[in-house]
Design an enzyme around this catalytic site. Structure first.
Site, PDB file in Angstrom:
ATOM      1  N   CYS A  88      -9.270  -8.928 -34.672  1.00  0.00           N
ATOM      2  CA  CYS A  88      -9.522  -8.478 -33.295  1.00  0.00           C
ATOM      3  C   CYS A  88      -8.378  -8.801 -32.326  1.00  0.00           C
ATOM      4  CB  CYS A  88     -10.830  -9.083 -32.788  1.00  0.00           C
ATOM      5  SG  CYS A  88     -10.976 -10.855 -33.052  1.00  0.00           S
ATOM      6  N   HIS A  91     -12.068 -10.799 -25.552  1.00  0.00           N
ATOM      7  CA  HIS A  91     -10.986 -11.780 -25.690  1.00  0.00           C
ATOM      8  C   HIS A  91      -9.909 -11.497 -24.650  1.00  0.00           C
ATOM      9  CE1 HIS A  91     -12.930 -12.898 -29.288  1.00  0.00           C
ATOM     10  NE2 HIS A  91     -12.084 -12.479 -30.207  1.00  0.00           N
TER      11      HIS A  91
END
EC number: 1.2.1.11
Lengths: 348, 348
Positions: free
Chosen positions: A130, A243
Site C-alpha cells: 500500500c 496512510h
C-alpha cells in the site's frame, strides 16, 4: 468488450475483501458469476453485492473451477497455497499479498505506472504494498520528466493496514484510555491509541523492517530502476484509515516547484491538494474513501538544490489495495487479456 | 553554592508552566522566593509547590522587582513585552518562546550541547523549540565524532506542543468520534482525533512552516554550524504528549552503526532504547514523563553509504521545554552566574 467474467474474491470478509466487493459493483466490472471465498471459519456468512446477497464459501479446488479471475486478499500464506491452484484451474490471479511480488516471473503492477508489465504475466499479477503504491503514483509523473536519484520517506500508517481487527482495536483502546483504563493490546504489539510506534513487520538483519524494504524493492521493480536509491522509515499511527507520507526526493538537477505542481495536477491517480492561505494540505480524514492519492505541500528542499519535499495522504484500502487490484483487472479487460489464460488451458 | 534565588515562573498555569513548577521542586532548585505569574485572567488561582500552595499573580513591573530568575513560558508576544522589563529589573530570563531565539545577542542553549553559550547572555537566554532540542541531543554526540553534512527529518508531534487546551480537545474530539459524532475543532485548525495534518504554524514563502524553519535555523545556531543543511517536515499527530522524529542524517564518510549506538548510549540526555528481538523501539507512551530522549532503530541508510537512519521519542513538555529551561537555570547556578546580573545592576 461486452464479454463478462467469472470472478472470485479470496479473502472476501477482510477489510480489503469487502472493499473489493464494493468496488467491483460500483465500477460495474463485467461479472457473469461472482464467488466469495474465505477460510472455513468465515464460510456461511453472506455479503451484499448490490441488491444480491452472496454466501461466502470455504475456498477449495472445486470453488475455483471455471473461474476466470481471482482477486486474492487473504494474506501471503493463503495466496502461496491457492494462487497456483487457481492458475492451474485456468484463472488469472491478482494477488494483494506480498507472496509473489518480488518473483521475477510475476508482474508487479500499478496501472498508472507500468500497465504494460501486466501483459507479461504467467497467471499471477501482484498488487504492490500500500505505501509503495501511494508513493509511486505521486513520484512517477516527476520521474518521467527528470529521473529520480534518491528518495527518503517517512510514513504515517493507519490501523487499516493491519486489517479490520486492528481498526476495531484502535477504537476500543481509545475508549478505554478515555475511561482512564490501561488496555492490553491484542492485535497490534503495542498500544496504538494516543501512541505510535515503528512498523512492527519482521526486522531484517540490516535494521529495516519488511514494510520498509517493500517500499525500497517494490518501487525499484515498478519503476523499472533496479538500483533506485530509496530509504524508508515506516510508522504506525493512531489513524483509522488512509496512510500519509513525508517524501524527500532528489533529482540529478533542480526540479522547479511550479512544474512539479503542474505535473502532479495533471497526472492520473493523484490529486493536487494545496491551499497555502489556510495551511490546508492532504490529511487522512480527507483521503479516506477517495480513489485519488492526495498530494501537496510541494516545496523546494532547502537543504538540497536538486531536491523536492512533498506530502501525501491516500486511502490505504482503496488505491493502496483494493482499487489498484480492480484497476489491474480492468486493464486486463480493456486489453482483452482476461479469460484467455483459461481458454488457452482448456484448448491445450 | 548554598545560595538560593528569587524565582518567578511567567505563564505558570500553562502546560509547560505547571511542569516548570513540578521540576523546580523535584530537582530541589535553590529557591528563596517563588512567584507564579500569569495573565490577569489566571490570577488568583493557586498551584501546589511541594506542600505549599502559591497564588498566581497577574504579571506586573512590581511583581518582577527583586527577582533573580524568570522562567518564561507564556508565548512570544508576552515574552517580548515582559522579558526586557524583567531584565531591566535585574533578572535573568530563560525564555521558552520563539521571540528571542534567533536574536544574535541571545544565547540559544541546550545544556548537553552548548553550555558555554549561556555565559554570553545579556539578560535573556532562549530555550529552543521542542523538536529542535530532541533532535539536537540525539545528533550532537554523533556530530562530535564525524561532522553532520545534512539532516532530513520528519516529525510526529503530539497535541501537547499546542498546549493544554489542544490536549483536552484531542480527548473530547476522540470521544465524540467514538460516539459517532462529527466534532468541530476549536483550538487546532483541523480535527486531530484519528487524523493528522502538517504542522499549522504560519507558512513561509518558501513553503516551509515556521516549526520546520525553527528546526533548521535553531539547530544551526545551537550546533554553531551556520550553513548546516537541514530540511524538515513537521506533522501534528493524535498523540497526547511526547514528540517522535524519523531522522536521516548524512556524514562526510561512513558512520559505523555500532559506534553510533555506543555514542548514543553514553551521551547525556539521551537513552538508547532498542530491543530488536521484539521490535521494541522508542514510542511516545514510554517517553512521556521521562527526562531522557529515547533514541533507537539506528541503522545504516541503505540509500547512502555515508548515512544513518534513527528514530526518537522525547517528552515535549519536559526535555522539549520545561526540563531544558530548568537545566539552563541549574547551569547558571553551577557556574555562579545567577544573581550577578541583578547585583551588577543594583551596584552600578
Amino acid at each position: 468488450m461486452s464479454q463478462s467474467y467469472r470472478v472470485a474474491i479470496l479473502g472476501a470478509t477482510g477489510a480489503v475483501g469487502t472493499e473489493l466487493l464494493a468496488l467491483l459493483h460500483q465500477r460495474q466490472f463485467p461479472i457473469s458469476d461472482l464467488k466469495l471465498l474465505a477460510s472455513p471459519r468465515s464460510a456461511g456468512t453472506s455479503l451484499a453485492y448490490g441488491d444480491r446477497e452472496i454466501t461466502v464459501e470455504a475456498v477449495s479446488e472445486e470453488t475455483l473451477e471455471g473461474v476466470d479471475l481471482v482477486l486474492a486478499s487473504a494474506g501471503g500464506s493463503i495466496s502461496k497455497v491457492w494462487a497456483p491452484k487457481a492458475v492451474a484451474a485456468g484463472a488469472i490471479v491478482i494477488d494483494n499479498s506480498s507472496a509473489f511480488r518480488m518473483d521475477p516471473t510475476v508482474p508487479l503492477v500499478v496501472p498508472e505506472i507500468n500497465p504494460a508489465a501486466a501483459r507479461q504475466h504467467q497467471g499471477i499479477i501482484a498488487n504492490p504494498n500500500c505505501t509503495t503504491i501511494l508513493m509511486g503514483v505521486a513520484l512517477w509523473p516527476l520521474h518521467q520528466v527528470r529521473p529520480i536519484q534518491r528518495v527518503v520517506v517517512a510514513t504515517y500508517q493507519s490501523a487499516s493496514g493491519a486489517g479490520a481487527r486492528a481498526m476495531a482495536e484502535l477504537k476500543t483502546q481509545s475508549q478505554a484510555i478515555l475511561n482512564g483504563e490501561t488496555p492490553v493490546p491484542e492485535i497490534l504489539p503495542y498500544p496504538l491509541a494516543f501512541n505510535l510506534f515503528p512498523h512492527n513487520s519482521p526486522l531484517n538483519a540490516n535494521g529495516y523492517c519488511e514494510e520498509e524494504l517493500k517500499m525500497v524493492h517494490e518501487t525499484r521493480k515498478i519503476f523499472g530502476v533496479p538500483d533506485l536509491r530509496v530509504t524508508a522509515t515506516c510508522v504506525r499511527v493512531p489513524v483509522l484509515r488512509a496512510h500519509s507520507e513525508a517524501i524527500n526526493v532528489e533529482f540529478g538537477e533542480p526540479f522547479p516547484v511550479a512544474e512539479a505542481r503542474e505535473l502532479i495536477a495533471a497526472a492520473p491517480g493523484v490529486q493536487l491538494l494545496e491551499d497555502w492561505s489556510r495551511n490546508y494540505f492532504p490529511m487522512p480524514l480527507e483521503a479516506s474513501g477517495q480513489d485519488d492519492v492526495l498530494v501537496g505541500r510541494i516545496r523546494q528542499d532547502i537543504s538540497n538544490a536538486n531536491g523536492l519535499e512533498l506530502w501525501l495522504s491516500g486511502d490505504q484500502i482503496r488505491k493502496g489495495a483494493a482499487l489498484n487490484a480492480v484497476q489491474i483487472a480492468e486493464l486486463l479487460v480493456a486489453q482483452d487479456l482476461l479469460g484467455r489464460s483459461r481458454s488457452a488451458v482448456t484448448t491445450a
